[in-house]
Design a protein around this motif. Structure first.
Motif, PDB file in Angstrom:
ATOM      1  N   ILE A   1     -50.789  33.618  26.508  1.00  0.00           N
ATOM      2  CA  ILE A   1     -51.037  32.497  27.430  1.00  0.00           C
ATOM      3  C   ILE A   1     -49.893  31.503  27.303  1.00  0.00           C
TER       4      ILE A   1
ATOM      5  N   GLN B   1     -48.954  29.162  30.088  1.00  0.00           N
ATOM      6  CA  GLN B   1     -48.815  28.188  31.149  1.00  0.00           C
ATOM      7  C   GLN B   1     -50.103  27.430  31.371  1.00  0.00           C
ATOM      8  N   HIS B   2     -50.002  26.127  31.575  1.00  0.00           N
ATOM      9  CA  HIS B   2     -51.154  25.274  31.882  1.00  0.00           C
ATOM     10  C   HIS B   2     -50.997  24.767  33.302  1.00  0.00           C
TER      11      HIS B   2
ATOM     12  N   PHE C   1     -55.340  28.107  31.931  1.00  0.00           N
ATOM     13  CA  PHE C   1     -54.387  28.518  30.894  1.00  0.00           C
ATOM     14  C   PHE C   1     -54.123  29.991  31.142  1.00  0.00           C
TER      15      PHE C   1
ATOM     16  N   HIS D   1     -49.450  36.322  32.087  1.00  0.00           N
ATOM     17  CA  HIS D   1     -49.089  37.418  32.991  1.00  0.00           C
ATOM     18  C   HIS D   1     -49.537  38.732  32.380  1.00  0.00           C
TER      19      HIS D   1
ATOM     20  N   GLN E   1     -54.048  36.358  34.443  1.00  0.00           N
ATOM     21  CA  GLN E   1     -55.429  36.087  34.071  1.00  0.00           C
ATOM     22  C   GLN E   1     -55.462  34.740  33.365  1.00  0.00           C
ATOM     23  N   CYS E   2     -56.438  33.929  33.736  1.00  0.00           N
ATOM     24  CA  CYS E   2     -56.474  32.551  33.254  1.00  0.00           C
ATOM     25  C   CYS E   2     -57.831  32.198  32.666  1.00  0.00           C
ATOM     26  N   LEU E   3     -57.785  31.418  31.584  1.00  0.00           N
ATOM     27  CA  LEU E   3     -58.996  30.795  31.045  1.00  0.00           C
ATOM     28  C   LEU E   3     -59.058  29.416  31.679  1.00  0.00           C
TER      29      LEU E   3
ATOM     30  N   GLY F   1     -64.715  28.714  32.752  1.00  0.00           N
ATOM     31  CA  GLY F   1     -64.610  29.855  33.654  1.00  0.00           C
ATOM     32  C   GLY F   1     -63.340  30.647  33.462  1.00  0.00           C
ATOM     33  N   VAL F   2     -63.122  31.575  34.389  1.00  0.00           N
ATOM     34  CA  VAL F   2     -61.916  32.396  34.381  1.00  0.00           C
ATOM     35  C   VAL F   2     -61.382  32.500  35.801  1.00  0.00           C
TER      36      VAL F   2
ATOM     37  N   TYR G   1     -58.536  35.117  38.004  1.00  0.00           N
ATOM     38  CA  TYR G   1     -57.549  36.184  38.078  1.00  0.00           C
ATOM     39  C   TYR G   1     -56.701  35.906  39.306  1.00  0.00           C
TER      40      TYR G   1
END
Lengths: 251, 238
Positions: free
Chosen positions: B40, B42-43, B63, B66, B73-75, B88-89, B91
């Motif tokens: 991870i 990038q914010h 967050f 690649h 995919q992001c948190l 959440g998440v 994509y």
């Protein structure tokens, strides 16, 4: 209607074929440019919430609508307080692991404050831990023991957003509720899944179970958790079209 | 400067972390491997609203990692602070991958063109020119966002079922109070940034008509199911 249950109909390039593990996501290799941008941004941004994830736990989960579908799950947990953890869940411990969902873990004290309708969506952890299925890779067992004894009394709520075990190359459908391994037949994890995990991590679930025989068990597990055990029913989530309440034109 | 959002008022119930637990986690945090998390890099801050209710809007701190050049995919957390809640998440995929999705899947995804060009989606702390080099790519992508914790209605815990979320697609949708609050806390101006992003474009053939809940709305529902009997399973189990 997109459902977390099995998909009927022809498969497309994104839906995989049979077999577990799934295939790689479609797409080009990450370019040097993207890597540089990523690293540059990371140098400038603190990423604090992610830095709070200080525990890696590997275990197994079962789909609530089909307990025969089972996956190895790698949890990266951040603790918000003594009674609450939030976990990003991946399908492997590797840098290219797919983010397959989120699990929340609460102490029994907090769980008891939840309404019964909510409790049904949660699962217990005692069996998973005592059976050795749950392990914190790389941490000496004795060091983990106090934490494991606490975790054995917790309950989890795990939503899976990417069903990699059915070969989906991208996250499809509505999220699926997951359940935990349990001591009854329907809740047991297939031996080859455990064997494969053990080989990869260089551990023995069998040995872990033996060493945890003396571990304290919760005196009581709330019967609303692990809903399928008492009621023989699973849960699925459907995404259904509806009229959006709007405050402005959409889309 | 406080980056704490107005959502962060309700404390998560529970006792403060005990010293022993904290020490153990400091140890595990050092000993164990965290490769998926370390990817991870990038914010990204943006706004989501519920796919069944545009009036309920949430500041969303992504967050992101690649998986490859075409998939991220992001948190999603409710703030950029250490005490942030994982809500959440998301994509994110490039257009060719979106087009290859089954038609009944496309409505669950939203376009990014408007919020990027509008200046509403930004990378806190990253200088404009650097930020824009990535955002010009993001403008052409589609995202799938699911939230598990409805912090906007004051839930102290992640209750209920997952919620499908949508993103801004035109002027007039974003609540002004939310916008002003974020601009103030992060020292940004959406209006100013909009000018810098005029050169960007969305997906080349335009936004797919099935994206963004196919222009309607979506909600999730929980359903009880029958369990398959254990007859299909045999052999020795753990």
């Amino acid at each position: 209607m997109a459902s977390s249950g099995e998909k009927a109909g022809p498969r497309t390039a994104v839906e995989g074929g049979e077999g577990g593990g799934g295939s790689l996501p479609p797409g080009r290799g990450t370019t040097v440019g993207s890597h540089v941008l990523d690293k540059g941004a990371a140098a400038l941004q603190a990423l604090r919430p992610v830095r709070q994830m200080k525990q890696h736990a590997c275990s197994f989960a079962l789909y609530a609508h089909d307990l025969a579908r089972q996956v190895e799950a790698h949890h990266y947990a951040a603790r918000l307080n003594q009674d609450f953890l939030q976990c990003a869940v991946y399908d492997s411990p590797d840098s290219a692991a797919r983010l397959v969902g989120v699990e929340y873990i609460v102490s029994d004290r907090i769980f008891e404050t939840l309404p019964p309708e909510e409790q049904k969506l949660w699962h217990s952890h005692a069996y998973e831990i005592k059976s050795g299925l749950w392990t914190n890779p790389g941490v000496p067992e004795m060091l983990q023991r106090p934490e494991l004894a606490n975790l054995a009394k917790t309950y989890g709520k795990f939503w899976c957003t990417w069903q990699v075990d059915r070969g989906d190359r991208l996250p499809l459908g509505a999220p699926a509720l997951m359940m935990s391994p349990q001591a009854v037949d329907l809740g047991k994890v297939r031996p080859e899944l455990v064997r494969r995990r053990d080989e990869k991590l260089g551990i023995s679930t069998e040995d872990l179970r033996e060493s945890r025989v003396e571990m304290e068990e919760p005196e009581w597990i709330n019967p609303n958790a692990d809903y399928w055990k008492q009621h023989g029913k699973g849960f699925a989530v459907d995404a259904v079209p509806t009229e959006m309440k709007r405050t402005a034109p959409f889309p | 400067m406080s980056t704490r959002s107005s959502h962060a008022e309700v404390a998560v119930p529970g006792e403060p972390t005990q010293t022993g637990t904290a020490l153990l986690e400091t140890a595990t945090g050092t000993i164990q491997g965290f490769a998926p998390i370390n990817s991870i890099h990038q914010h990204l801050c943006a706004f989501h609203f519920y796919a069944h209710d545009m009036s309920r809007q949430v500041e969303a701190h992504h967050f992101c990692a690649h998986l490859n050049e075409d998939v991220r995919q992001c948190l999603i957390f409710d703030s950029p602070d250490a005490s942030a809640r994982l809500i959440g998440v998301e994509y994110i995929v490039t257009e060719p991958l979106f087009l290859a999705l089954p038609d009944d899947e496309k409505p669950l995804w939203h376009s990014h063109e408007y919020e990027v060009r509008g200046g509403y989606l930004f990378l806190p702390g990253v200088p404009g020119p650097v930020e824009r080099r990535d955002l010009e790519k993001v403008a052409k992508t589609y995202g799938k966002t699911i939230h598990f914790w409805q912090v906007d209605r004051g839930d102290a815990l992640p209750l209920g079922i997952p919620q499908l979320m949508m993103a801004l697609t035109r002027d007039g949708q974003l609540r002004e109070d939310l916008a002003e609050d974020v601009e103030k806390r992060f020292g940004v101006s959406f209006e100013k940034e909009r000018k810098n992003r005029e050169y960007m474009s969305g997906p080349d053939p335009g936004i797919h008509p099935l994206a963004n809940a196919a222009g309607k709305g979506l909600k999730t529902e929980l359903r009880e199911t029958e369990l398959a009997p254990p007859a299909s399973m045999s052999g020795v189990f753990v």
